[in-house]
Every structure is written in C-alpha cells, then in structure tokens.
Design an enzyme around this catalytic site. Structure first.
Site, PDB file in Angstrom:
ATOM      1  N   LYS A  46      67.795  -3.523  10.475  1.00 22.42           N
ATOM      2  CA  LYS A  46      68.171  -2.541   9.547  1.00 22.42           C
ATOM      3  C   LYS A  46      68.238  -3.558   8.279  1.00 22.42           C
ATOM      4  O   LYS A  46      68.985  -4.513   8.916  1.00 22.42           O
ATOM      5  CB  LYS A  46      69.382  -2.135  10.560  1.00 22.42           C
ATOM      6  CG  LYS A  46      69.968  -1.002   9.370  1.00 22.42           C
ATOM      7  CD  LYS A  46      71.242  -0.581  10.412  1.00 22.42           C
ATOM      8  CE  LYS A  46      72.200   0.832   9.133  1.00 22.42           C
ATOM      9  NZ  LYS A  46      73.110   1.500  10.089  1.00 22.42           N
TER      10      LYS A  46
HETATM   11  C1  E4P Z   1      74.387   4.066   9.021  1.00 23.67           C
HETATM   12  O1  E4P Z   1      73.889   3.829   9.852  1.00 23.67           O
HETATM   13  C2  E4P Z   1      76.080   3.643   9.622  1.00 23.67           C
HETATM   14  O2  E4P Z   1      75.841   2.642  10.776  1.00 23.67           O
HETATM   15  C3  E4P Z   1      76.619   4.778   8.926  1.00 23.67           C
HETATM   16  O3  E4P Z   1      76.070   6.418   9.387  1.00 23.67           O
HETATM   17  C4  E4P Z   1      77.669   4.270   8.290  1.00 23.67           C
HETATM   18  O4  E4P Z   1      78.754   5.160   7.740  1.00 23.67           O
HETATM   19  P1  E4P Z   1      80.675   5.612   7.912  1.00 23.67           P
HETATM   20  O5  E4P Z   1      80.244   5.902   6.637  1.00 23.67           O
HETATM   21  O6  E4P Z   1      80.692   6.626   9.223  1.00 23.67           O
HETATM   22  O7  E4P Z   1      81.065   4.017   8.631  1.00 23.67           O
END
Ligand code: E4P
Length: 218
Positions: A87
């Site tokens: 990622k």
């Molecule tokens: C994406 O891969 C992130 O881990 C995540 O969806 C972020 O979500 P949040 O805005 O609830 O922190």
C-alpha cells in the site's frame, strides 16, 4: 463486489472470515497503532498473522515517503507472504514506486486518493487497486460517491485493469451505493458489514414465524 475488512484487529478479521463473505483485508498505520502493534518486527509479524486467517489480498502500508525507501520497505512486506499488497500513498514518489512494483508484478494499493486525476495517474502507473476515501470526502462536504462514479467512467473508457477499492466506508448505505456504482472492491469496518444484515421487518417476521410454529406445536 469484493468485500475487504478495514482493520488490524485479529478477532474482527476472524469473525468476518467465519461469516464466509471476506475476500481480503486492508490496514493502515493508524489501524495498527489502534491495536497497539508497534515496532518493525511486531508489525511484520502481525501482517503474517492476518495472512494466516484470510486467503486473499492483505494491504500492508509503507511508511517511507521517498522512492528508494518505498521500494525497500514494499519488497520486505511482499516477501512476508504472497498475498501481501503493497500500500503506497498517492504522492509523486509513490507513483514512481507503483510503476516499479508493477514492472516486477508486485501488487499495489494506491491509498489516500481524493480526486479523479489522482486515480487516473495511479492507473497509468499500473496500480492494482486505488483507494478513494469516501467517508473523509463526505466529512469535508464533498461527495465521495461522485468520485467513485467518475473513476468508474474513466477506467471503463480506457479499459484500465486497476480496481476501484472504495475505502473510508462508514455505514451500510455506502456499501450499497458502491455496489450500485460498480466499485470492484469495498473495504469497511466489521460494524458496517454486519449492519447490512439488519432489517426490523426481518426481525418482526422471524419472531412471528417462530411464535406461530410454537403455537402449532404446543
Ligand atoms: C483504507 O484502506 C483506509 O484504511 C481506510 O479505509 C481509512 O478509513 P477512515 O477514513 O475511516 O480512517
């Protein structure tokens, strides 16, 4: 639409896996910290534990923000398990790293995507997934779902293979809308996934069926 769970909590991952609907997992440094997983080796071990529960893509995020660091970190993450997806944040150095990993057939998830232009650039670089953050856009009075449909149209215009992984999903209707708009994958907390099953008429109907059965068999 594939269902990923957005957490580093092993019990929640196990519970979603046992529901039989789980296709993969996404994590991020904040989710790791929330579970108290700190220190390089502990973080790596935790990714291995997640991979042992779920037989599907597991996104593991790099911390480096420059090209060389991302390459080294991403390779070390990928070497942990064949299901690891590296990622990478949507920054210019990240785009270079996505291209380098794509050339080596290492899967990537381009994270922190907030515009169609960013999604286009990541697809050009060969990202396996891009993660538009719906909830965080909604939080600043922008329509996160509009972004999903814009990206869907762009990717379909040019047959990009990059998959739209709707992220920052906050509630069950986000999930339903993502499916309507043709997101390839969505990642959500366990609570939002479980909320899909809930309907008061289901509960009332079931109660009635069970009561009638009991009467008939008394
Ligand atoms: C994406 O891969 C992130 O881990 C995540 O969806 C972020 O979500 P949040 O805005 O609830 O922190």
């Amino acid at each position: 639409m594939k269902f990923f769970i957005d957490t580093a909590n092993l019990q929640e991952i196990q519970e979603a896996y046992e529901m039989g609907i789980l296709d993969g997992v996404t994590t991020n440094p904040s989710l790791m910290a929330k579970e108290g997983i700190t220190g390089y080796n502990n973080i790596l071990n935790h990714y291995v534990k997640i991979c042992q529960i779920v037989d599907g893509p597991v996104s593991a995020e790099v911390i480096s923000t420059e090209f060389q660091g991302m390459l080294e970190e991403g390779q070390a993450l990928f070497d942990l398990h064949p299901n690891i997806v590296v990622k990478i944040p949507m920054i210019p150095e990240g785009i270079k790293a996505i291209r380098a990993f794509s050339d080596k057939n290492i899967p990537t998830n381009c994270t922190l995507v907030f515009s169609a232009g960013q999604a286009l650039l990541a697809a050009k670089a060969g990202a396996t997934y891009i993660s538009p953050f719906l909830g965080r856009l909604d939080d600043v009075s922008s329509d996160g779902l509009d972004l999903i449909s814009q990206i869907r149209a762009i990717y379909d215009n040019y047959d990009f293979d990059t998959q739209i992984l709707a992220a920052s999903v906050r509630h069950p209707m986000h999930i339903v809308h993502c499916a309507t708009l043709g997101a390839d994958v969505m990642t959500a907390p366990l609570s939002a996934i479980k909320a899909l099953a809930k309907h008061p008429l289901t509960d009332i109907g079931l109660q009635q069926f069970l009561a009638d059965h009991a009467k008939g068999n008394a």
